[in-house]
Write a protein that holds these residues in place. Structure first.
Motif, PDB file in Angstrom:
ATOM      1  N   VAL A  24       0.861  -1.178   0.000  1.00  0.00           N
ATOM      2  CA  VAL A  24       0.000   0.000   0.000  1.00  0.00           C
ATOM      3  C   VAL A  24       0.897   1.227   0.000  1.00  0.00           C
ATOM      4  O   VAL A  24       1.750   1.391   0.877  1.00  0.00           O
ATOM      5  CB  VAL A  24      -0.944   0.033   1.226  1.00  0.00           C
ATOM      6  N   TYR A  25       0.707   2.063  -1.009  1.00  0.00           N
ATOM      7  CA  TYR A  25       1.389   3.351  -1.111  1.00  0.00           C
ATOM      8  C   TYR A  25       0.350   4.438  -0.864  1.00  0.00           C
ATOM      9  O   TYR A  25      -0.758   4.369  -1.419  1.00  0.00           O
ATOM     10  CB  TYR A  25       1.991   3.538  -2.507  1.00  0.00           C
ATOM     11  N   ALA A  26       0.687   5.418  -0.043  1.00  0.00           N
ATOM     12  CA  ALA A  26      -0.263   6.475   0.298  1.00  0.00           C
ATOM     13  C   ALA A  26       0.357   7.854   0.096  1.00  0.00           C
ATOM     14  O   ALA A  26       1.578   8.008   0.134  1.00  0.00           O
ATOM     15  CB  ALA A  26      -0.728   6.332   1.746  1.00  0.00           C
ATOM     16  N   THR A  27      -0.511   8.819  -0.095  1.00  0.00           N
ATOM     17  CA  THR A  27      -0.076  10.206  -0.207  1.00  0.00           C
ATOM     18  C   THR A  27       0.479  10.653   1.148  1.00  0.00           C
ATOM     19  O   THR A  27       0.145  10.063   2.185  1.00  0.00           O
ATOM     20  CB  THR A  27      -1.253  11.117  -0.613  1.00  0.00           C
ATOM     21  N   PRO A  28       1.319  11.677   1.167  1.00  0.00           N
ATOM     22  CA  PRO A  28       1.915  12.120   2.441  1.00  0.00           C
ATOM     23  C   PRO A  28       0.895  12.476   3.522  1.00  0.00           C
ATOM     24  O   PRO A  28       1.166  12.286   4.705  1.00  0.00           O
ATOM     25  CB  PRO A  28       2.741  13.340   2.029  1.00  0.00           C
ATOM     26  N   ASP A  29      -0.277  12.956   3.131  1.00  0.00           N
ATOM     27  CA  ASP A  29      -1.288  13.298   4.134  1.00  0.00           C
ATOM     28  C   ASP A  29      -2.184  12.113   4.498  1.00  0.00           C
ATOM     29  O   ASP A  29      -3.063  12.243   5.346  1.00  0.00           O
ATOM     30  CB  ASP A  29      -2.131  14.482   3.668  1.00  0.00           C
ATOM     31  N   GLY A  30      -1.967  10.969   3.848  1.00  0.00           N
ATOM     32  CA  GLY A  30      -2.721   9.760   4.174  1.00  0.00           C
ATOM     33  C   GLY A  30      -4.139   9.722   3.626  1.00  0.00           C
ATOM     34  O   GLY A  30      -4.878   8.792   3.906  1.00  0.00           O
ATOM     35  N   SER A  31      -4.518  10.698   2.828  1.00  0.00           N
ATOM     36  CA  SER A  31      -5.905  10.785   2.376  1.00  0.00           C
ATOM     37  C   SER A  31      -6.242   9.905   1.176  1.00  0.00           C
ATOM     38  O   SER A  31      -7.400   9.616   0.920  1.00  0.00           O
ATOM     39  CB  SER A  31      -6.270  12.235   2.050  1.00  0.00           C
ATOM     40  N   ARG A  32      -5.213   9.471   0.429  1.00  0.00           N
ATOM     41  CA  ARG A  32      -5.449   8.631  -0.749  1.00  0.00           C
ATOM     42  C   ARG A  32      -4.379   7.552  -0.807  1.00  0.00           C
ATOM     43  O   ARG A  32      -3.284   7.727  -0.283  1.00  0.00           O
ATOM     44  CB  ARG A  32      -5.421   9.474  -2.022  1.00  0.00           C
ATOM     45  N   TYR A  33      -4.714   6.444  -1.466  1.00  0.00           N
ATOM     46  CA  TYR A  33      -3.779   5.325  -1.513  1.00  0.00           C
ATOM     47  C   TYR A  33      -3.928   4.547  -2.816  1.00  0.00           C
ATOM     48  O   TYR A  33      -4.916   4.680  -3.536  1.00  0.00           O
ATOM     49  CB  TYR A  33      -4.000   4.390  -0.331  1.00  0.00           C
ATOM     50  N   GLN A  34      -2.914   3.710  -3.074  1.00  0.00           N
ATOM     51  CA  GLN A  34      -2.993   2.726  -4.143  1.00  0.00           C
ATOM     52  C   GLN A  34      -2.485   1.407  -3.567  1.00  0.00           C
ATOM     53  O   GLN A  34      -1.447   1.376  -2.900  1.00  0.00           O
ATOM     54  CB  GLN A  34      -2.142   3.102  -5.349  1.00  0.00           C
ATOM     55  N   GLN A  35      -3.229   0.345  -3.833  1.00  0.00           N
ATOM     56  CA  GLN A  35      -2.843  -0.988  -3.360  1.00  0.00           C
ATOM     57  C   GLN A  35      -2.351  -1.790  -4.548  1.00  0.00           C
ATOM     58  O   GLN A  35      -2.955  -1.770  -5.612  1.00  0.00           O
ATOM     59  CB  GLN A  35      -4.054  -1.664  -2.721  1.00  0.00           C
ATOM     60  N   ARG A  36      -1.228  -2.479  -4.356  1.00  0.00           N
ATOM     61  CA  ARG A  36      -0.647  -3.322  -5.392  1.00  0.00           C
ATOM     62  C   ARG A  36      -0.411  -4.704  -4.817  1.00  0.00           C
ATOM     63  O   ARG A  36      -0.059  -4.839  -3.645  1.00  0.00           O
ATOM     64  CB  ARG A  36       0.694  -2.762  -5.868  1.00  0.00           C
ATOM     65  N   GLU A  37      -0.571  -5.718  -5.648  1.00  0.00           N
ATOM     66  CA  GLU A  37      -0.280  -7.087  -5.230  1.00  0.00           C
ATOM     67  C   GLU A  37       0.821  -7.652  -6.109  1.00  0.00           C
ATOM     68  O   GLU A  37       0.814  -7.447  -7.323  1.00  0.00           O
ATOM     69  CB  GLU A  37      -1.530  -7.972  -5.329  1.00  0.00           C
ATOM     70  N   ARG A  38       1.750  -8.339  -5.463  1.00  0.00           N
ATOM     71  CA  ARG A  38       2.840  -8.997  -6.188  1.00  0.00           C
ATOM     72  C   ARG A  38       3.070 -10.366  -5.578  1.00  0.00           C
ATOM     73  O   ARG A  38       2.872 -10.553  -4.379  1.00  0.00           O
ATOM     74  CB  ARG A  38       4.123  -8.175  -6.087  1.00  0.00           C
ATOM     75  N   SER A  39       3.500 -11.276  -6.409  1.00  0.00           N
ATOM     76  CA  SER A  39       3.832 -12.597  -5.875  1.00  0.00           C
ATOM     77  C   SER A  39       5.161 -12.510  -5.138  1.00  0.00           C
ATOM     78  O   SER A  39       6.003 -11.652  -5.439  1.00  0.00           O
ATOM     79  CB  SER A  39       3.929 -13.623  -7.007  1.00  0.00           C
ATOM     80  N   GLY A  40       5.339 -13.393  -4.195  1.00  0.00           N
ATOM     81  CA  GLY A  40       6.606 -13.452  -3.477  1.00  0.00           C
ATOM     82  C   GLY A  40       7.761 -13.692  -4.426  1.00  0.00           C
ATOM     83  O   GLY A  40       8.850 -13.143  -4.256  1.00  0.00           O
ATOM     84  N   GLN A  41       7.528 -14.491  -5.452  1.00  0.00           N
ATOM     85  CA  GLN A  41       8.560 -14.776  -6.461  1.00  0.00           C
ATOM     86  C   GLN A  41       8.973 -13.507  -7.200  1.00  0.00           C
ATOM     87  O   GLN A  41      10.149 -13.274  -7.435  1.00  0.00           O
ATOM     88  CB  GLN A  41       8.050 -15.827  -7.457  1.00  0.00           C
ATOM     89  N   SER A  42       7.995 -12.661  -7.558  1.00  0.00           N
ATOM     90  CA  SER A  42       8.341 -11.442  -8.303  1.00  0.00           C
ATOM     91  C   SER A  42       9.133 -10.460  -7.454  1.00  0.00           C
ATOM     92  O   SER A  42       9.887  -9.643  -7.978  1.00  0.00           O
ATOM     93  CB  SER A  42       7.090 -10.762  -8.865  1.00  0.00           C
ATOM     94  N   LEU A  43       9.001 -10.548  -6.136  1.00  0.00           N
ATOM     95  CA  LEU A  43       9.801  -9.689  -5.265  1.00  0.00           C
ATOM     96  C   LEU A  43      11.270 -10.079  -5.319  1.00  0.00           C
ATOM     97  O   LEU A  43      12.144  -9.245  -5.125  1.00  0.00           O
ATOM     98  CB  LEU A  43       9.298  -9.756  -3.825  1.00  0.00           C
ATOM     99  N   GLN A  44      11.530 -11.361  -5.584  1.00  0.00           N
ATOM    100  CA  GLN A  44      12.908 -11.838  -5.656  1.00  0.00           C
ATOM    101  C   GLN A  44      13.511 -11.636  -7.033  1.00  0.00           C
ATOM    102  O   GLN A  44      14.710 -11.409  -7.157  1.00  0.00           O
ATOM    103  CB  GLN A  44      12.976 -13.311  -5.272  1.00  0.00           C
ATOM    104  N   THR A  45      12.698 -11.724  -8.071  1.00  0.00           N
ATOM    105  CA  THR A  45      13.235 -11.701  -9.434  1.00  0.00           C
ATOM    106  C   THR A  45      12.844 -10.455 -10.219  1.00  0.00           C
ATOM    107  O   THR A  45      13.457 -10.165 -11.245  1.00  0.00           O
ATOM    108  CB  THR A  45      12.771 -12.933 -10.221  1.00  0.00           C
ATOM    109  N   GLY A  46      11.839  -9.729  -9.780  1.00  0.00           N
ATOM    110  CA  GLY A  46      11.344  -8.570 -10.518  1.00  0.00           C
ATOM    111  C   GLY A  46      11.921  -7.267 -10.013  1.00  0.00           C
ATOM    112  O   GLY A  46      12.938  -7.238  -9.315  1.00  0.00           O
ATOM    113  N   ALA A  47      11.242  -6.203 -10.351  1.00  0.00           N
ATOM    114  CA  ALA A  47      11.658  -4.861  -9.931  1.00  0.00           C
ATOM    115  C   ALA A  47      11.606  -4.744  -8.408  1.00  0.00           C
ATOM    116  O   ALA A  47      10.750  -5.344  -7.756  1.00  0.00           O
ATOM    117  CB  ALA A  47      10.751  -3.815 -10.560  1.00  0.00           C
ATOM    118  N   GLU A  48      12.540  -3.980  -7.870  1.00  0.00           N
ATOM    119  CA  GLU A  48      12.588  -3.771  -6.429  1.00  0.00           C
ATOM    120  C   GLU A  48      11.390  -2.951  -5.957  1.00  0.00           C
ATOM    121  O   GLU A  48      10.860  -2.127  -6.690  1.00  0.00           O
ATOM    122  CB  GLU A  48      13.864  -3.030  -6.036  1.00  0.00           C
ATOM    123  N   VAL A  49      11.002  -3.193  -4.726  1.00  0.00           N
ATOM    124  CA  VAL A  49       9.993  -2.364  -4.075  1.00  0.00           C
ATOM    125  C   VAL A  49      10.725  -1.135  -3.563  1.00  0.00           C
ATOM    126  O   VAL A  49      11.709  -1.257  -2.829  1.00  0.00           O
ATOM    127  CB  VAL A  49       9.314  -3.125  -2.914  1.00  0.00           C
TER     128      VAL A  49
END
Length: 89
Positions: A24-49
């Motif tokens: 979950v990424y949120a705006t600095p004031d916490g009023s809006r957010y975006q939720q993303r889902e990734r597989s555990g495998q993609s965290l190891q082999t894909g783009a860094e968080v």
């Protein structure tokens, strides 16, 4: 789609039993957010968080709950103080 983007900070990371990571990424004031889902495998082999991402304005959802909004704002501030936007986290 809007050309305008907002820098959002990582405020929450959850793992589930299916090896899916919810970010979950949120705006600095916490009023809006975006939720993303990734597989555990993609965290190891894909783009860094990274600590922050730029999100199109029209892809952000409102945070309706005041307690969650406050928590997201606190976490966004903490993340921004500890990391640069492009730092892996």
């Amino acid at each position: 789609m809007s050309e305008s983007t907002v820098q959002c900070w990582l405020v929450e990371r959850d793992f589930d039993s299916r090896n899916i990571v919810t970010l979950v990424y949120a705006t600095p004031d916490g009023s809006r957010y975006q939720q993303r889902e990734r597989s555990g495998q993609s965290l190891q082999t894909g783009a860094e968080v990274t600590a922050a991402v730029d999100v199109a304005e029209d892809e952000l959802e409102p945070v309706d709950d005041e307690e969650t909004r406050d928590r997201y704002a606190t976490e966004a501030e903490r993340t921004a103080e500890q990391y640069g936007p492009d730092d892996p986290i």
